[in-house]
Enzyme design. Structure first.
Site, PDB file in Angstrom:
ATOM      1  N   LYS A 102       0.852  -1.189   0.000  1.00  0.00           N
ATOM      2  CA  LYS A 102       0.000   0.000   0.000  1.00  0.00           C
ATOM      3  C   LYS A 102       0.886   1.236   0.000  1.00  0.00           C
ATOM      4  O   LYS A 102       2.060   1.206   0.399  1.00  0.00           O
ATOM      5  CB  LYS A 102      -0.938   0.023   1.208  1.00  0.00           C
TER       6      LYS A 102
ATOM      7  N   ASP B  34      -2.864  -1.266  10.453  1.00  0.00           N
ATOM      8  CA  ASP B  34      -2.994  -1.248   8.986  1.00  0.00           C
ATOM      9  C   ASP B  34      -3.697  -2.484   8.430  1.00  0.00           C
ATOM     10  O   ASP B  34      -4.065  -2.511   7.253  1.00  0.00           O
ATOM     11  CB  ASP B  34      -1.612  -1.171   8.313  1.00  0.00           C
TER      12      ASP B  34
END
Length: 284
Positions: free
Chosen positions: A14, A140
């Site tokens: 990401k 996350d």
């Protein structure tokens, strides 16, 4: 009859397209506003269901992380404990993403493990239930479990799906290990960016509140970012050390990569608003 190996489960990286720090909570965690987008560069995992409860991990990164600390094994064990599943799994990790660096590789590996084993073990937890398990392991992890580009608030756990553009990125991984804990504990870290509505944030120039501090302390990050800014709008992801430049065309990103100084490591990837993990989940 031995179980077949279920192959090619992706764990994408990401980028934080922006990262704002709005304050520090009483528990020491920071209030954030950030925008997550996946890129089409992934670790890959294979899984085999076993009848005994052992969890075995094979990795091309053997010895880097103790088994007790490995997020993949912790994720699998958490799913076992939550569901009471009495079998186990043999897991193979092909680690392709840089370790650390702000790309979320460890969190993504854990998320893919939860999603894949929930399917292969037939434990039938909902996405929300998997995200709750994931959040206990790392802030996350839920975004990787949900699998869509997201605006995140709080400590990163409150997610809202968004559809930013999907440009091409040149990602540089400087030869520096930045400790996330050290960054967030540093007294020089700005913690007073005003909270803004998502529409405002999506339409204004994007920035990373950790970048100035990290650049001042890590010359390798400063050098990589300085080089990249010559070619494209660029910033740091997460707490670093990785930096990324944004290009509208793949060819532009590849042309910049071809000029990358030999002492730097980089790769080109495209932004993705839907995680390849979600696509893989729909296949046998």
């Amino acid at each position: 009859m031995p179980a077949a190996i279920s192959r090619n489960w992706p764990a994408p990286a990401k980028l934080n397209l922006f990262l704002h720090i709005n304050g520090r909570r009483a528990d020491g965690y920071h209030e954030l506003q950030t925008l997550f987008q996946f890129i089409d560069c992934c670790d890959m995992l294979d899984f085999k269901v076993t009848e005994t409860p052992e969890l075995i991990l094979h990795s091309n990164m053997s010895g880097v992380v103790a088994d007790s600390d490995n997020l993949i094994l912790r994720a699998a064990k958490s799913l076992q404990q939550t569901t009471g599943f009495n079998g186990g799994a043999e897991i193979w990790l092909d680690k392709r993403l840089p370790m650390g660096g702000g790309l979320g590789g460890g969190s993504s590996d854990a998320a893919t493990t939860l999603v894949a084993l929930n399917k292969l073990w037939h434990t039938q937890l909902s996405t929300e239930e998997l995200a709750k398990i994931g959040l206990k392991l790392g802030a996350d992890i839920p975004v990787f479990i949900h699998g869509f580009a997201a605006f995140a608030e709080g400590v990163g756990e409150r997610l809202q799906a968004v559809n930013p553009g999907e440009p091409w990125y040149l990602v540089i991984a400087p030869d520096a290990h930045v400790s996330t804990a050290d960054v967030f504990q540093d007294p020089l870290l700005p913690r007073d960016t005003p909270k803004l509505a998502i529409d405002t944030l999506m339409s204004q120039p994007w920035a990373n509140d950790c970048q100035k501090l990290v650049v001042s302390k890590y010359p390798q990050v400063a050098k990589a970012l300085g080089w990249l800014l010559e070619y494209a709008p660029s910033r740091m992801t997460g707490t670093g050390a990785c930096v990324f430049g944004e290009f509208t065309q793949q060819q532009q990103a590849l042309a910049a990569l071809a000029k990358l100084p030999s002492e730097m490591q980089g790769f080109v990837a495209q932004g993705m608003n839907l995680s390849p993990l979600i696509t893989r989940l729909s296949h046998p």
